[in-house]
Design an enzyme around this catalytic site. Structure first.
Site, mmCIF file in Angstrom:
data_model
loop_
_atom_site.group_PDB
_atom_site.id
_atom_site.type_symbol
_atom_site.label_atom_id
_atom_site.label_comp_id
_atom_site.label_asym_id
_atom_site.label_seq_id
_atom_site.Cartn_x
_atom_site.Cartn_y
_atom_site.Cartn_z
ATOM 1 N N ASP A 300 0.823 -1.210 0.000
ATOM 2 C CA ASP A 300 0.000 0.000 0.000
ATOM 3 C C ASP A 300 0.858 1.261 0.000
ATOM 4 O O ASP A 300 0.380 2.342 0.389
ATOM 5 C CB ASP A 300 -0.923 0.005 1.220
ATOM 6 C CG ASP A 300 -2.368 -0.297 0.837
ATOM 7 O OD1 ASP A 300 -2.601 -0.630 -0.330
ATOM 8 O OD2 ASP A 300 -3.255 -0.207 1.706
ATOM 9 N N ASP A 453 -7.785 -6.377 13.723
ATOM 10 C CA ASP A 453 -7.458 -7.699 14.251
ATOM 11 C C ASP A 453 -8.365 -8.075 15.419
ATOM 12 O O ASP A 453 -8.869 -9.195 15.497
ATOM 13 C CB ASP A 453 -5.981 -7.745 14.664
ATOM 14 C CG ASP A 453 -5.565 -6.513 15.452
ATOM 15 O OD1 ASP A 453 -6.437 -5.685 15.801
ATOM 16 O OD2 ASP A 453 -4.363 -6.359 15.724
#
Length: 745
Positions: A300, A453
């Site tokens: 990214d 997460d």
């Protein structure tokens, strides 16, 4: 018959003796006691006296030299610290140009509160000092008055409840009207009456509430430690199924048989130029059949140079036979969650059963998949296998040592106990293997928080999936070496859970898991460990404790300030016994970090703008000593294969040419801009420099506040409170001046 003594060897001191023959020296009078000034005492000669005097002089000179050297070292260190502070103060405006919650409008509220609190405390300290010098704290003839008179309360204080009267200082005596001298004395008497009637009881109530929260959290930590002790005592740990079935043999006939399911490895990264090469190298050397493993490098990066370097590294390993692909998103939304979500949408992902995730600074061992994936065999309810982190730079500086203490407790105690007894814990975002079906059943990666997460772990738990934590499987990674990077990381780690708590609370009550699991998720996982801990830590030690110095009628017990926190710190440090000398710095530093954690918790709970900020943690690019071993194995493997295309510094030849071209274009553009700005000025080649150290205003404000409260405690003769406030204030000062982490010159 014994042989005669070897007089020759005795006189020669063993110089010519036979090899292996011991030398025995007999003393006729081994204990000879000579009485001072007795007949056996020889008179010392003038020569011996002079020799002893010279030796004593040399010893004194040596010690004086060492003392002067120590003083010079301290002076040089103090001067260096002052110079660093001066430079940081002068550069503070330039450093504040980087986006930060503290510099924005939403982050100024807490800073304004701390500044106002500091100014008020300074004014109160000046007022109390004047009162102390004039003797307004005591009766004029306190030494000659009886004790019952010193304990007497004025009439308007008789209505106070017993618990407040018990906290009143024994020397307090409101003066009579005829004893009041001037307007300043009258104002001080009014202040005494006001703080007793309206302030002391409120502070006492708030402190009692925070102490109760403190004790609940301490009990929770003690229970976790007992659970960890029981796991160690009984040797409880997950056991993988290593049996080989006929289906396994047929599925992996070309690999010699065994359990080798299809595994996808994802490596999300963003502008992490320092660590990408090491991480990709370690992942590509994982011992797993290459046709049953695919590595996705999810880049990214918005830096074109970094993109070219990562792409070239992927090309290098692809030429070596590794099944690896490079992905770069055009629409870079959702941060890490968006990156993972985009990668999971590929058509070929459906051919894989498991997915392993590694951040850009992680260095897994070659046997990582062989130690984690077998736990899924014969356990269809298992959704996640999490490995432990290990740190390559834990001894780099004081900041990394303190982080190592925290994270060792997190993995050794929290994760292991929750995994064994509850089959649930928060996914750490990396160094874990997911069953892809568990991800899909839980809704996949979502971009609604900065803790994707924890988000996926909670949703998988609500759907009935179980987790396993492997404490003996470790993956090397890096710790933030600068306080600025660590501070931003902690802000994200503590704002995201509160944001997630608000979003997933309705789903928790609607889920079909047991009531006990719901209570554990809400009361312990979110409220106690994510909300209550930063709240009471900041409120109790950074707000209430300084207030009690200026309002002595409300006080904190010594065991709350000293004894219980030290015991809790010792429990925290047990998983890292080599760090035991840092138990007191760890306690003080954790109290210092409560400011950042409290601010992050509030921003996440009320969904302020800073809770949506994602800042990639700075990496130093450190590698382990195991890298040399892996490099040797890589070289041996390369000798057995046909030579690939010529490589240079880990990039392919084509990628190197593209990078060199791009780098030259950037240099030409920089030179042209410099020439246009200042004609005739020689252009210097600049190296990538680290961000300079900066000052942190909130920590500095709290440092001066605590030091002011420590000065006020001297007037009340509160010794232990003074030392705690002094050391805590100095710790805040060191952190506020950015003296605890990496020092960039």
């Amino acid at each position: 018959m014994a042989p005669p003594p070897n007089t020759y060897s005795e006189s020669w001191w063993g110089g010519k003796e036979e090899r292996g023959t011991p030398v025995v020296v007999k003393m006729d009078n081994p204990y000879s006691l000579v009485e001072i000034d007795g007949p056996g005492m020889a008179a010392p000669s003038e020569k011996a006296r002079g020799k002893n005097a010279k030796q004593l002089t040399w010893v004194l000179l040596l010690r004086a030299h060492r003392a002067v050297g120590c003083v010079a070292w301290l002076a040089a260190g103090f001067w260096a610290v002052l110079g660093a502070v001066n430079r940081r103060v002068r550069r503070s405006r330039d450093a504040d140009a980087e986006p930060d919650a503290e510099a924005s409008g939403r982050g100024r509220a807490m800073l304004r509160f701390l500044r106002g609190f500091l100014l008020l405390s300074l004014a109160m300290l000046a007022f109390e000092t004047v009162a102390h010098l004039k003797g307004w704290h005591f009766p004029r003839s306190a030494a000659g008055l009886p004790e019952k008179y010193l304990r007497r309360l004025p009439e308007h204080l008789q209505h106070l409840p017993e618990h407040l009267r018990r906290h009143l200082p024994e020397h307090l005596r409101m003066p009579e009207k005829e004893e009041i001298e001037g307007w300043l004395h009258r104002a001080y008497v009014a202040w005494l009456a006001f703080r007793i009637d309206y302030i002391a009881w409120a502070i006492q109530k708030l402190s009692g509430f925070c102490i109760a929260l403190f004790m609940v959290q301490s009990v929770d930590r003690l229970v976790l430690c007992l659970g960890c002790f029981w796991i160690k005592l009984r040797g409880i740990k997950p056991v993988a199924d290593t049996s080989i079935s006929n289906d396994d043999i047929e599925a992996t006939a070309g690999d010699g048989g065994g359990y080798f399911p299809m595994v996808l490895i994802q490596m999300p990264m963003c502008n992490e130029k320092e660590v990408y090469e090491t991480s990709i190298s370690h992942v590509c050397q994982i011992d797993w059949p290459r046709e049953r493993m695919l590595v996705q490098v999810l880049d990214d990066s918005d830096d074109e140079t970094c993109q070219m370097l990562i792409k070239a590294e992927v090309t290098k390993w692809s030429q070596r036979g590794v099944n690896i692909i490079y992905r770069h998103r055009l629409n870079r939304t959702g941060y890490k969650a968006g990156n993972l979500k985009s990668a999971m949408s590929c058509d070929y992902v459906r051919d894989y059963e498991f997915v392993a995730i590694f951040d850009a600074d992680f260095q897994p061992n070659p046997d990582f998949l062989k130690l984690t994936v077998p736990h899924f065999k014969g356990n269809p309810e298992l959704g996640l296998v999490q490995a432990r982190w290990s740190f390559v730079n834990k001894d780099e500086n004081l900041l990394t040592r303190l982080q190592n203490i925290n994270l060792c407790f997190h993995f050794e105690v929290e994760q292991q106990v929750n995994g064994v007894y509850l089959s649930f814990f928060g996914f750490n975002g990396t160094a874990g293997v997911w069953r892809i079906k568990a991800l899909e059943d839980s809704g996949g990666w979502m971009e609604r928080t900065t803790v994707e997460d924890m988000d996926i772990a909670v949703r998988a738990h609500l759907n009935g999936w179980k987790f396993i934590f492997l404490n003996d499987v470790k993956v090397l990674c890096e710790l933030p070496e600068s306080y600025q990077a660590y501070r931003k990381q902690q802000h994200r780690w503590h704002s995201g859970p509160m944001q997630l708590f608000r979003l997933c609370l309705p789903a928790v009550f609607k889920s079909k898991i047991s009531t006990w699991k719901k209570a554990n998720l809400v009361m312990l996982f979110f409220l106690l460990r994510k909300l209550i801990l930063p709240f009471y830590s900041f409120t109790l030690f950074c707000v209430i404790l300084p207030l009690t110095m200026f309002v002595p009628e409300a006080e904190l017990p010594i065991w709350v300030i000293c004894y219980v926190p030290v015991i809790m710190s010792v429990l925290n440090i047990l998983p890292a016994p080599k760090s035991f000398p840092f138990v007191i710095p760890y306690l003080l530093f954790e109290n210092t970090m409560s400011v950042t954690k409290f601010n992050a918790m509030v921003s996440g709970l009320f969904q302020l703008g800073s809770s949506y900020e994602w800042v990639v943690t700075k990496k130093a690019g450190r590698t382990s000593s195991e890298s040399d071993i892996l490099a040797l194995a890589e070289a041996a493997d390369a000798d057995a294969r046909p030579p690939p295309a010529k490589l240079h510094r880990g990039v392919s030849e084509g990628g190197l040419k593209e990078w060199a071209k791009l780098h030259k274009e950037q240099e030409d553009a920089t030179a042209a801009a410099a020439a246009a700005a200042a004609p005739g000025t020689p252009v210097k080649k600049s190296k990538a420099a680290k961000a300079p150290n900066r000052i942190f205003k909130k920590e500095l404000a709290l440092a001066f506040l605590l030091l002011t409260a420590a000065t006020r405690s001297l007037l009340s003769a509160q010794g232990l409170h003074f030392y705690f406030l002094l050391f805590q204030g100095v710790t805040f000062l060191a952190v506020g001046l950015d003296l605890i982490g990496e020092q960039v010159s």
